[in-house]
Scaffold this active site. Structure first.
Site, short mmCIF file in Angstrom:
data_model
loop_
_atom_site.label_atom_id
_atom_site.label_comp_id
_atom_site.label_asym_id
_atom_site.label_seq_id
_atom_site.Cartn_x
_atom_site.Cartn_y
_atom_site.Cartn_z
N HIS A 43 -7.89 0.15 4.80
CA HIS A 43 -7.20 1.11 3.95
C HIS A 43 -6.74 2.37 4.67
O HIS A 43 -6.89 3.49 4.17
CB HIS A 43 -8.09 1.50 2.76
N HIS A 83 -5.07 1.52 -5.86
CA HIS A 83 -6.43 0.98 -5.95
C HIS A 83 -7.11 1.34 -7.26
O HIS A 83 -8.31 1.65 -7.29
CB HIS A 83 -7.25 1.48 -4.75
N GLU A 98 -4.53 -5.28 -6.46
CA GLU A 98 -3.79 -4.50 -5.47
C GLU A 98 -2.63 -5.35 -4.96
O GLU A 98 -2.84 -6.30 -4.20
CB GLU A 98 -4.72 -4.12 -4.32
C1 GLA Z 1 -10.72 -3.12 -1.18
C2 GLA Z 1 -11.43 -4.04 -0.29
C3 GLA Z 1 -12.83 -4.21 -0.73
C4 GLA Z 1 -13.53 -2.89 -0.84
C5 GLA Z 1 -12.75 -1.99 -1.74
C6 GLA Z 1 -13.35 -0.63 -1.79
O1 GLA Z 1 -10.39 -3.70 -2.36
O2 GLA Z 1 -10.78 -5.30 -0.21
O3 GLA Z 1 -13.51 -5.01 0.19
O4 GLA Z 1 -13.61 -2.31 0.42
O5 GLA Z 1 -11.43 -1.92 -1.30
O6 GLA Z 1 -14.72 -0.66 -1.99
#
Ligand code: GLA
Length: 386
Positions: free
Chosen positions: A143, A216, A351
């Site tokens: 991210h 997110h 997402e």
């Molecule tokens: C994303 C990732 C997950 C986790 C979340 C935050 O969705 O794919 O593995 O890291 O973010 O907790």
């Protein structure tokens, strides 16, 4: 290998659009909020540890649906939609105040960039140059790195729109979190008359770079903090998914969902095959390869129904993938809005994105952005009742 027609979900969707059409008339009549006029309001929400002021902007439509987004992380803080009785409720996990957002590793509601999801070992090559990104997730980069777009204060910009809207922008300097190029990004949130939240992203660069922006938000259609989402019924228009290793990095395979717990081609309760998914912690945290059959580039990606409140959500996007994540890392230690805690599976995220680790997989759609080109993508979350 994978058919572009989509019979089971297609018939569900056609049926549901009739139901949705009727339902849209009903909440307006029953809505407990006064049917008012559209509005955009802003209020001071607090300041960052560095002293930067943060404002919360609320977009409201005539039906009383509203979304509140703050400048910090261009983050969705509240998302208020009616249930089948017209009762409004906040369906986005998050906090009443700003400060709990700072130490957060869950990315509640945030705009994610430059690269949503993981890049293996934080490394990629582009035009003969090697790049090293921060390793913030078990030896991989997640991210956007240590201080991604979710941890930056965005600038609010004027936006012309017939519907309530707010636009945020930021210039991510060349080399920020290891990524090449000065990247100018904007994200626009709009609430429409028919209870849709539209999120549109744009970006340009002055050097070749990679980009994968997403949002997110953690949805619990029964209301944030009201139990788990395991009984929610989900359909995803994907005949394939990208299997991952133990660090959640794609192996490169594009695998048929048939006969696996990843088959959501017909509506299925989230909890039904969750244990078979495995993983540490157990649950869905996978990228689905969206079918583009029905509406070419722009299409329905998923539909969710919450049985107790009757709330429904449809996701439309022009992106090739959908990361379906079931809040596996939540463990009840975070106390959210109204003092309610968020246990494991307290929400799901959808997402919309390019596939994880695309810069290291030639068989995945490219995430490269070149100078002179404009990155543009839109996702719509459409709310209704059943
Ligand atoms: C994303 C990732 C997950 C986790 C979340 C935050 O969705 O794919 O593995 O890291 O973010 O907790």
């Amino acid at each position: 290998m994978f058919s572009t027609s989509f019979p089971p979900l297609r018939s569900t969707l056609l049926r549901s659009s009739v139901v949705l059409g009727l339902a849209l008339l009903i909440p307006t009549a029953l809505a407990t909020a006064d049917p008012g006029s559209d509005s955009v309001t802003s209020k001071y929400f607090g300041k960052t540890p560095q002293g930067e002021p943060v404002y919360l902007h609320t977009l409201t439509n005539k039906n009383g649906m509203s979304v509140s987004i703050m400048d910090y992380g261009a983050t969705v803080v509240k998302l208020i939609v009616p249930d089948r009785n017209g009762k409004l409720g906040d369906i986005a996990l998050g906090f009443d105040k700003l400060t709990p957002y700072f130490p957060l590793t869950t990315y509640f509601g945030a705009t994610i960039g430059r690269y949503g999801n993981r890049i293996a070992k934080g490394q990629f090559e582009l035009d003969g140059h090697s790049y090293q990104l921060p390793l913030n997730d078990h030896g991989n980069s997640l991210h956007g790195g240590d201080k991604g777009f979710d941890k930056r204060v965005w600038k609010e910009e004027a936006v012309e729109s017939d519907s309530p809207a707010v636009r945020f922008s930021r210039l991510s300097p060349d080399g920020e979190e290891g990524y090449p190029g000065n990247l100018y990004t904007s994200v626009t949130f709009t609430v429409t008359e028919d209870n849709r939240l539209r999120i549109s992203y744009q970006a340009t660069t002055d050097k070749p770079t990679v980009i994968n922006l997403t949002n997110h938000t953690y949805f619990n259609l029964a209301g944030a903090g009201n139990g788990t989402v395991l009984d929610d019924v989900v359909a995803i228009r994907a005949n394939a998914y990208t299997p991952v290793d133990s660090g959640l990095i794609p192996t490169g395979e594009i695998k048929d969902v048939k006969g696996t717990p990843f088959d959501f081609t017909s509506p299925t309760p989230i909890g039904l095959h969750l244990k078979e998914v495995g993983g540490k912690p157990v649950g869905y945290d996978h990228n689905f390869v969206l079918e583009k059959g029905l509406f070419s580039d722009w299409s329905l990606a998923a539909r969710v129904e919450e049985p107790t409140t009757g709330r429904t959500m449809e996701v439309y996007t022009d992106q090739p993938g959908l990361q379906f994540y079931t809040g596996n890392f939540l463990d009840g230690t975070l106390t959210g809005k109204g003092g309610k805690s968020y246990p494991q599976y307290a929400a799901f995220c959808m997402e919309t994105q390019h596939f994880p680790d695309s810069p290291n997989h030639d068989n995945f759609p490219s995430t490269v952005l070149k100078p002179g080109d404009t990155y543009k993508t839109t996702t719509v979350y459409a709310f209704g009742t059943k």
